[in-house]
Enzyme design. Structure first.
Site, PDB file in Angstrom:
ATOM      1  N   HIS A 112      -3.751  -5.411   0.518  1.00 50.62           N
ATOM      2  CA  HIS A 112      -3.244  -5.835   1.834  1.00 50.62           C
ATOM      3  C   HIS A 112      -3.257  -7.363   1.976  1.00 50.62           C
ATOM      4  O   HIS A 112      -4.301  -7.941   2.292  1.00 50.62           O
ATOM      5  CB  HIS A 112      -4.084  -5.209   2.944  1.00 50.62           C
ATOM      6  CG  HIS A 112      -3.853  -3.742   3.083  1.00 50.62           C
ATOM      7  ND1 HIS A 112      -2.848  -3.219   3.855  1.00 50.62           N
ATOM      8  CD2 HIS A 112      -4.474  -2.684   2.503  1.00 50.62           C
ATOM      9  CE1 HIS A 112      -2.860  -1.901   3.776  1.00 50.62           C
ATOM     10  NE2 HIS A 112      -3.840  -1.544   2.952  1.00 50.62           N
ATOM     11  N   CYS A 119       0.829  -1.197   0.000  1.00 51.92           N
ATOM     12  CA  CYS A 119       0.000   0.000   0.000  1.00 51.92           C
ATOM     13  C   CYS A 119       0.873   1.262   0.000  1.00 51.92           C
ATOM     14  O   CYS A 119       1.561   1.534  -0.976  1.00 51.92           O
ATOM     15  CB  CYS A 119      -0.981  -0.047   1.174  1.00 51.92           C
ATOM     16  SG  CYS A 119      -2.283   1.188   1.027  1.00 51.92           S
ATOM     17  N   GLU A 171      -2.008  -9.057   4.284  1.00 54.93           N
ATOM     18  CA  GLU A 171      -2.035  -9.438   5.709  1.00 54.93           C
ATOM     19  C   GLU A 171      -3.453  -9.547   6.258  1.00 54.93           C
ATOM     20  O   GLU A 171      -3.671 -10.076   7.341  1.00 54.93           O
ATOM     21  CB  GLU A 171      -1.221  -8.423   6.535  1.00 54.93           C
ATOM     22  CG  GLU A 171      -1.809  -7.011   6.644  1.00 54.93           C
ATOM     23  CD  GLU A 171      -1.479  -6.091   5.471  1.00 54.93           C
ATOM     24  OE1 GLU A 171      -1.177  -6.611   4.380  1.00 54.93           O
ATOM     25  OE2 GLU A 171      -1.535  -4.860   5.634  1.00 54.93           O
TER      26      GLU A 171
END
Ligand code: XMP
Length: 517
Positions: A164, A77, A166
């Site tokens: 993202h 990001c 994660e």
């Protein structure tokens, strides 16, 4: 070790979490850290997301020395935008946010996307995006609106992704991270709790040395118990655990802690029986923050007095000096304290033992400071601590005092305690305890009219609270099955004297908090 540089995204700790789950050790440092000050040689670097925009005047930037490390770099990001910004690309600033799921199409055969399908659902959360990549970079995935959702410069092993990986909403997010840390960085999966124990015991022994003694508070929670267990495995009787009975613990809790620590785990334990002292000081106090302050300060007072007794005994026996204080700090607290934005605003003061260090000239020792909560639980199991304790819900330092709303008197504490005991017992019987993150009964200082037999009653209300949460920063109320609620409420009203009404709390956090006070 993988180095994660934190630019302040709300997801940064999840990057660390996911990489640890892959068995790879990683450490998170503030994005402003000078590369020369990083205390280890990273196998790879991850630049996290951020609430900033790269062109803002005070936006944080990575130390350019990161490129001299010649190790793989992955920007996520803002991290991707930072790569574009520092390497001669261009970022388009936009007030429009893309937030939520998006489908990306993967092109080419990047090592980052090895083994993945050509289309992926990913989680996006950004306003800005890259509009021109630096020289030598090529795009490896795109969406209709975001042409550079992933880019790479394979000769230098630099990668950037707009989404993202994660966050669990991203399909195969862990595989993307695994491709980076294991495949591209070549980091070995050597991080397990079993190897951690051996290394940590060695580390403690070398820090404490052959004669120094260590003291530490235990509460019956998983963190302090695991920390105490490791300490006693490392230095045996030179570790002294202190349990302060503050009079506002749960039903039978003190006895259970004693039994577990002393009998089962063989830990050197002193119990300071200070219930009356605490309740005396709480008399007439109704303000939640005042309760916390009184309990916090009294705790320090009692703990210090107990420590002084131990010190006198140790010195008399000619066995060295108390030099260290054990603390059960976990990694999320460490992350919070190293964040370049500083700790977040105080909603409630959670000080339990924080003040101890100012008074006592002790060095802190924190065996769990690298671990996340679920790692501590895994460690607890390896160290043969009872399942019941390993999976215990968190319990606040001020205990039942902040669950008895209004004045905390012995009789009010007894009511809250009894109702809480029934609530938890029934949740356990129903097999729901581990699905719920935290549950308790609060005693409300209002009276309501009821009827029992032929008589009118005018008694207090118990509020049941059960929440599901991953990080305790946000929480959803737990959808408790009606039949279980019914059983709990019947039992509480029948068995707990002074209560004629039970309500279930259906507020999420935010805007409500988990505790009522
Ligand atoms: P809140 O009520 O702030 O709670 O949503 C979040 C988590 O923190 C716990 N909590 C405390 N823990 N001392 C503690 O040690 C405190 O004063 C305190 N206040 C809240 C709460 O139980 C929940 O797990």
């Amino acid at each position: 070790t993988i180095l994660i540089l934190d630019f302040g995204s709300q997801y940064t700790h999840l990057i660390a979490r996911r990489i640890r789950e892959l068995g790879v050790y990683c450490e998170l440092l503030a994005c402003t850290t000078k590369i020369a000050d990083v205390p280890f040689k990273p196998k790879g670097v991850i630049l996290s997301g951020s609430p900033y925009s790269v062109y803002e005047k005070d936006s944080p930037h990575v130390d350019p020395a990161v490129w001299d490390l010649k190790v793989p770099v992955l920007g996520i990001c803002y991290g991707l935008q930072e790569i574009a910004f520092t390497r001669g690309g261009r970022v388009h600033s936009s007030d429009k946010k893309e937030f939520g799921k998006a489908t990306i199409t993967i092109s080419g055969s990047s090592r980052l996307f090895e083994g993945l399908p050509a289309e992926l659902t990913v989680w996006m959360s950004h306003g800005d995006q890259v509009e021109k990549v630096p020289d030598g970079f090529k795009t490896i995935s795109a969406t209709a609106t975001c042409p550079f959702t992933a880019v790479e410069k394979p000769d230098e092993n630099i990668y950037g992704i707009q989404f993202h990986p994660e966050v669990t909403h991203t399909q195969h997010g862990s595989t993307v991270l695994k491709n980076f840390v294991a495949g591209i960085c070549g980091a070995a999966a050597t991080w397990t709790m079993a190897t951690f124990v051996d290394k940590e015991i060695e580390r403690i022994r070398s820090i404490v040395g052959p004669t120094a003694q260590v003291i530490g508070a235990v509460s019956g929670g998983v963190d302090s118990t695991v920390a105490a267990r490791i300490m006693s495995l490392a230095i045996g009787d030179r570790f002294h655990a202190i349990l302060v009975d503050n009079g506002v613990m749960r039903l039978n809790e003190c006895e259970t802690v004693k039994e577990t620590l002393q009998k089962h785990l063989g830990i050197n334990l002193a119990v300071a029986d200070a219930g009356e002292l605490f309740l005396g000081k709480l008399k007439g106090v109704t303000d939640p923050e005042k309760k916390r302050k009184i309990i916090g300060n009294t705790f320090i007072e009692v703990f210090e007095a107990e420590a002084a007794k131990i010190e006198a005994a140790v010195e008399q026996a000619g066995k060295g000096k108390i030099e260290f204080l054990l603390q059960g700090t976990l990694y999320p607290d460490v992350i919070e304290s190293i964040s370049f934005k500083g700790p977040s605003a105080t909603i409630k003061t959670h000080h339990n033992v924080g003040g101890l260090l100012d008074d006592m000239k002790l060095k802190v020792i924190e065996p769990l400071r690298e671990l996340f909560k679920d790692e501590v639980r895994a460690l607890g199991s390896i160290l043969k601590i009872d399942d019941d304790l390993v999976w215990r819900h968190p319990f606040p330092g001020p205990g039942i005092a902040i669950r008895v709303l209004g004045e905390v008197t012995p009789s009010q504490v007894a009511i809250a305690r009894h109702a809480d005991f029934i609530f938890i017992e029934e949740i356990k019987k129903a097999g729901l305890y581990r699905k719920i993150s935290q549950a308790y009964a609060a005693l409300l200082p209002v009276k309501s009219v009821g009827v029992m037999g032929d008589a009118r009653t005018y008694e207090q209300v118990i509020a049941l609270r059960a929440v599901e949460t991953k990080d305790f920063m946000t929480a959803d109320w737990f959808e408790m099955p009606y039949d279980i609620l019914k059983r709990i409420s019947t039992r509480i009203i029948n068995e707990v004297k002074g209560v004629n009404r039970v309500v279930y709390d259906v507020s999420s956090k935010p805007p409500a908090t988990i505790e009522w006070e």
